[in-house]
Design an enzyme around this catalytic site. Structure first.
Site, PDB file in Angstrom:
ATOM      1  N   ASP A 450      37.612  43.881  49.042  1.00  8.73           N
ATOM      2  CA  ASP A 450      37.993  43.337  47.680  1.00  8.73           C
ATOM      3  C   ASP A 450      36.978  42.623  47.369  1.00  8.73           C
ATOM      4  OD1 ASP A 450      39.330  43.121  45.430  1.00  8.73           O
ATOM      5  OD2 ASP A 450      41.035  42.046  46.057  1.00  8.73           O
ATOM      6  N   GLU A 453      31.779  40.813  43.542  1.00  4.69           N
ATOM      7  CA  GLU A 453      31.074  40.923  42.505  1.00  4.69           C
ATOM      8  C   GLU A 453      30.534  39.502  42.225  1.00  4.69           C
ATOM      9  OE1 GLU A 453      34.655  43.503  42.041  1.00  4.69           O
ATOM     10  OE2 GLU A 453      34.279  41.230  42.479  1.00  4.69           O
ATOM     11  N   ASP A 514      41.640  45.772  38.651  1.00  4.72           N
ATOM     12  CA  ASP A 514      42.893  45.366  37.904  1.00  4.72           C
ATOM     13  C   ASP A 514      43.098  45.555  36.711  1.00  4.72           C
ATOM     14  OD1 ASP A 514      42.360  43.898  40.359  1.00  4.72           O
ATOM     15  OD2 ASP A 514      41.994  42.045  39.722  1.00  4.72           O
TER      16      ASP A 514
END
Length: 780
Positions: A450, A453, A514
Site C-alpha cells: 500500500d 506515492e 480508493d
C-alpha cells in the site's frame, strides 16, 4: 492573483518552467558535425527569451532570439552546440537522446528498462547535405539538418508525426512552443520540451492509470505519483510517461523526473512532452496499438503470469481485526457457497492499531500460523496489508530512524513527521526483507504494497539524488523489492500494489486505489483500468463497490459484474463488504457472478497467458483491437475481457439495459443467446446478471466445472462452448498450464454436432453449442 500554496507532495507540473519571463530558452537549430553512420552529431541551440508585446489593449508575450551583441557574458556560448544521437533497436523502435550541456554527467543503470536495449544495424542510410534518411522494413526517419527536425513515416509513406521547430514562431501571435530546453534562473538546472505535431483526427491513449477521459487529446497530464484518494480527478497513483497515438506511433520518455504531457491543451496542433531532466531520452515505437505495446514492453518489461489462485475472488474489508473474525468469514464463504481463493487482512493485524510492525497481535491473532494453515486446507490463501511509513508511535520507528533507513531532509534529519523508508538504501532493503520474509515463510501468500506515492520531492536519498528524481522511482523500487522477496520465498509472481512507475508492470498485481462509492467512482475506475492497460500493464484490479464509504447495495451489485470480470477481483473497503450482509437478492446475484468467473477460469487463465507473453492487457479498450473503428476509439464505458468477450457494465442506477456499441462482426449475448450484428449501437436489456456479456461470433470459450476454490478445480476435462450457429468454424485458445503450452483449437459443425479438429491433443475436451448451455440461474 493570490499565490497558490504548495502542499506537501503536490504533483510538480514542470511545464510551468517553460513560460517564465526570467528563464532562458534554447531552440533547436542547425545540425552540425553529423556522422550518418553513427547517427550522432550536434545541434546548435539558439538562445531566446520571452518578451512582452502589446496589441489592441492586450498584453501578450513571444519568444525572441537574442544575439551575442545583446548579452553581456562571454564565458559561455550564447548558442551552444550540444550532442545528440539516434539509435535503432529494431525495425519498429528507435531512440533519440539529446544533451543540454557539454559537461560530463553521471550515468546510472536504469531500473525502468528491462536490460539494455539491443541495436539493429539493418536500417538503411541515405545521407545527403540537407537531410539523412534512415529506413527499416516498417518505418523511416528523416533528419533535417538545416534546422533540427525529425519526420517519422510508416512503411506506406504516411507521415505519422514531426518535431516542431522555430517555424512555429513565425506566426504573428504564436500560441505554442517549439522543440527547446530551458535554463532556470533560480538554480541553472535545465529541462526539455519535446514538441511534435498533433493532427486534427489524432487520438492519444495511455499515460498510466488516468481517471480522466480515455482519449487524452485536449488534456494536460502531470505525471507524478500521488495519493489521489479518488478515481475522479486528474491525479494518478500510477503515472507512466508513455502514450500511444492513433496515427501509428507511441513514445516513451525514459526518466524518473516529473513529466508533463500536453496533448493539444496549450495548442490544438501540438503535443508537447515536458521532461524535468536535463537530458532527453525518448523512445519511439511504430505500428498498430498492439504492436506498439509489445515493443514498449519489450524495452521496459512484461508482466509475468501470476499464480492461478490470484485470479479467484479476494474477500476483504477495512478491516478484519481478529483471527476469529477471519475464520468466521472463511466459514460463511463456504457455507453460502461463494467461491473464493483469498482472504485479505488489511490494517488490523498489529498490536498497536494500524501501526505496521510486521508482527501479529498476540491478543487478536494468537495462532497466526495455525490460522493460515487451516485456511489453506479449505482452499484459501492469506494476504496481508503493510506500508513503508512509520509514525512516532510505531514500535519500529526508533529503529528505522537510528539506523538511518529513512529519507532525510536537507539538514540530514528525519523528513516530515513520519519515517519513510528509503528503498534506494541497500541496508533498508535488507531490513525490509527481514521483516517480510518470516511472514511469507509462515505461509502468507501475498503482501499488499500500500501507498508509496509520498516520497518527498525535497528529501535526500541514499542514491545521492533528491526526490525530484526519486519520487517517481519510489513505487518501482518498492514494487521490485517486495516482488523479489516474495518470488524468492514462495516462487510466485505476486504482490498487491497501489503505486507504480514505468517498469512496475514486471511486478504484478496493481489495484486502482480508493474509488468513491458512486457511479462517478465506478466510471473513473474503469477508465483508469483501460488507460493503465494501454500503458503496458497486463493485470489490474480495483475495490469492488468503491472504497471510501460503506457500499450501496444497488451500486455494489452492478459493480460486482465489472469487478469479477476483471483479471483480478477483490471486494474491499469500509464495511460491510461480505455479500451475506446485504439482501437475499444481492447474495444470490453476487454468488451467480462469482460462479461465472470460476466457470470461465480456463478462458481467463488462457487470456492471461496471452497477455503476459505479448505485453497486452486483459482488460482492453476497444481501441486496442479495433483501432480503425472511429466509434470504438472513443468507447470508455465498455471493454474487452481478453480477445473474445465484450463487457458492458450498467453505469447508472435503476436501469435494466443500456446502449452498447458493438465492433465489426457478429456478437452473441452470453445470457439471452441473442445474436447481434456489429459496427452499430444497440439497446440491450440484461438477463439475470447485472450487466451485459457478449461473445465474439465464432469463438470457442473453455469452461470448467464449478469449484469453491481454484485449488479444488478438476482440469482433466474442459468444456468448450462454440459461439456459432454452425455456419462458420469456431476457434479459440487453451493454455496447458502444467506444460506451459498454448493450444490453438478449431471446431466445425457436422452431423448435427460440434467436433474438435484432431491435432493430437492430449487434453480431454467436451464441446457444445452456445444455445445448449443452460443459464446458470440465480440459486437459493
Amino acid at each position: 492573483m493570490p499565490r497558490k500554496t504548495a502542499l506537501l507532495n503536490d504533483p510538480i507540473d514542470v511545464s510551468d518552467d517553460f513560460f517564465q519571463l526570467e528563464n532562458e530558452y534554447y531552440i533547436a537549430g542547425r545540425v552540425t558535425d553529423f556522422d550518418a553512420v553513427r547517427a550522432e552529431g550536434k545541434i546548435k541551440w539558439n538562445y531566446h527569451r520571452w518578451v512582452t508585446d502589446w496589441s489592441f489593449n492586450k498584453m501578450g508575450k513571444h519568444l525572441k532570439k537574442f544575439s551575442e551583441n545583446e548579452v553581456f557574458w562571454k564565458e559561455h556560448d550564447v548558442d551552444p552546440k550540444l550532442h545528440f544521437s539516434l539509435s535503432f533497436i529494431n525495425a519498429r523502435t528507435f531512440r533519440l537522446r539529446i544533451k543540454t550541456t557539454n559537461v560530463a554527467q553521471a550515468q546510472q543503470d536504469s531500473l525502468m528498462l528491462d536490460g539494455e536495449p539491443a541495436t539493429d544495424y539493418s536500417w538503411q542510410i541515405n545521407d545527403a547535405k540537407e537531410k539523412a534518411i534512415y529506413t527499416s522494413s516498417d518505418c523511416s526517419v528523416v533528419l533535417h539538418k538545416n534546422s533540427f527536425k525529425l519526420d517519422i513515416y510508416d512503411a506506406t509513406g504516411k507521415l505519422l508525426t514531426s518535431t516542431l521547430g522555430a517555424e512555429v514562431l513565425e506566426a504573428l501571435h504564436h500560441k505554442t512552443i517549439p522543440f527547446l530546453f530551458t535554463k532556470k534562473v533560480h538554480d541553472q538546472s535545465r529541462s526539455v520540451a519535446a514538441a511534435f505535431t498533433l493532427y486534427q483526427d489524432e487520438k492519444i491513449y495511455g499515460c498510466g492509470e488516468s481517471f480522466t477521459s480515455l482519449n487524452k487529446k485536449g488534456q494536460k497530464l502531470v505525471l507524478c505519483s500521488t495519493d489521489v484518494q479518488s478515481t475522479a480527478t486528474g491525479e494518478m497513483y500510477k503515472p507512466i510517461p508513455f502514450f500511444i497515438s492513433s496515427r501509428g506511433h507511441g513514445m516513451f520518455v525514459h526518466t524518473s523526473s516529473p513529466v508533463t504531457m500536453d496533448f493539444g491543451n496549450l495548442y490544438q496542433g501540438s503535443k508537447i512532452l515536458y521532461c524535468g531532466e536535463d537530458q532527453l531520452d525518448l523512445f519511439f515505437f511504430i505500428g498498430s496499438p498492439k504492436e506498439i505495446l509489445s515493443e514498449y514492453t519489450a524495452i521496459t518489461g512484461r508482466s509475468p503470469l501470476p499464480p492461478l489462485w490470484s485470479f479467484g475472488l479476494w474477500m476483504s474489508r477495512f478491516t478484519y481485526g481478529s483471527q476469529e473474525q477471519v475464520k468466521e468469514v472463511a466459514t460463511k464463504l463456504r457455507q453460502y457457497k461463494i467461491p473464493c481463493d483469498v482472504i485479505h487482512i488489511d490494517a488490523g493485524w498489529f498490536k498497536n492499531g494500524i501501526n505496521c510492525d510486521y508482527e501479529f497481535s498476540q491478543q487478536t491473532f494468537p495462532e497466526p500460523k495455525k490460522m493460515i494453515d487451516e485456511l489453506k486446507a479449505d482452499g484459501f490463501k492469506t494476504s496481508l496489508w503493510q506500508l513503508p511509513y512509520y509514525t512516532t508511535t510505531n514500535p519500529v520507528f526508533k529503529e528505522v530512524v537510528s539506523k538511518q533507513l529513512c529519507v532525510k531532509d536537507n539538514n540530514g534529519n528525519l523528513y516530515a513527521e513520519d519515517a519513510i523508508l528509503d528503498f534506494s538504501n541497500p541496508e533498508t532493503q535488507q531490513w525490509y526483507k527481514e521483516k517480510i520474509k518470516p511472514l511469507l515463510e509462515m505461509g502468507v501468500a501475498a503482501i499488499k504494497a500500500d501507498f508509496g506515492e509520498a516520497a518527498p520531492y525535497m528529501g535526500l536519498y541514499a542514491s545521492g539524488r533528491t526526490g525530484f528524481f526519486e519520487h517517481n522511482l519510489y513505487p518501482l523500487r518498492y514494487n521490485r523489492l517486495l516482488a523479489t522477496i516474495t518470488k524468492e520465498i514462495t516462487g510466485e509472481n505476486i504482490i498487491w500494489a497501489r503505486s507504480a512507475w514505468t517498469g512496475s508492470q514486471r511486478y504484478p498485481i496493481h489495484w486502482g486505489g480508493d474509488p468513491e462509492v458512486s457511479d462517478t467512482g465506478m466510471a473513473g475506475t474503469l477508465r483508469g483500468g483501460l488507460s493503465l492497460g494501454l500503458s503496458g500493464f497486463s493485470f489490474w484490479s480495483h475495490d469492488i463497490g468503491g472504497f471510501l464509504s460503506s457500499p450501496k447495495e444497488e451500486l455494489f451489485k452492478r459493480w460486482a459484474l465489472f469487478g469479477l470480470l476483471t483479471s483480478h477481483s477483490r471486494v474491499h473497503g469500509f464495511p460491510p463488504r461480505e455479500p451475506w450482509e446485504f439482501s437475499e437478492e444481492f447474495l444470490k446475484v453476487f454468488r451467480s457472478v462469482v460462479e461465472l468467473k470460476y466457470r470461465l477460469m480456463p478462458y481467463i487463465y488462457t487470456q492471461a497467458s496471452i497477455a503476459s507473453r505479448n505485453g497486452w492487457p486483459m482488460l482492453k479498450a476497444l481501441f486496442l483491437n479495433y483501432p480503425d473503428d472511429d466509434t470504438a476509439c472513443f468507447i470508455e464505458d465498455e471493454y474487452l475481457f481478453g480477445d473474445d468477450m465484450l463487457i458492458a457494465p450498467l453505469m447508472e442506477e435503476n436501469v435494466t439495459g443500456r446502449k452498447v456499441y458493438l465492433p465489426e462482426g457478429k456478437w452473441i449475448d452470453y445470457v439471452t443467446k441473442k445474436i447481434y450484428d456489429g459496427e452499430k449501437w444497440i439497446q440491450i436489456e440484461t438477463g439475470y446478471l447485472p450487466g451485459i456479456i457478449l461473445i465474439k461470433y465464432g469463438s470457442l470459450i473453455p469452461h470448467i466445472a464449478l469449484a469453491q476454490s481454484t485449488a479444488f478445480m478438476d482440469w482433466s476435462t474442459i468444456e468448450l462452448i462454440a459461439f456459432s450457429t454452425g455456419d462458420t468454424e469456431a476457434t479459440g485458445d487453451f493454455y496447458l498450464k502444467d506444460e506451459d503450452k498454448m493450444l490453438n483449437l478449431q471446431a466445425c459443425f457436422s452431423d448435427r454436432k460440434w467436433k474438435l479438429a484432431d491435432n493430437n491433443i492430449t487434453q480431454a475436451f467436451t464441446i457444445r453449442a452456445f444455445n445448449e448451455i443452460k443459464n446458470y440461474e440465480i440459486k437459493e
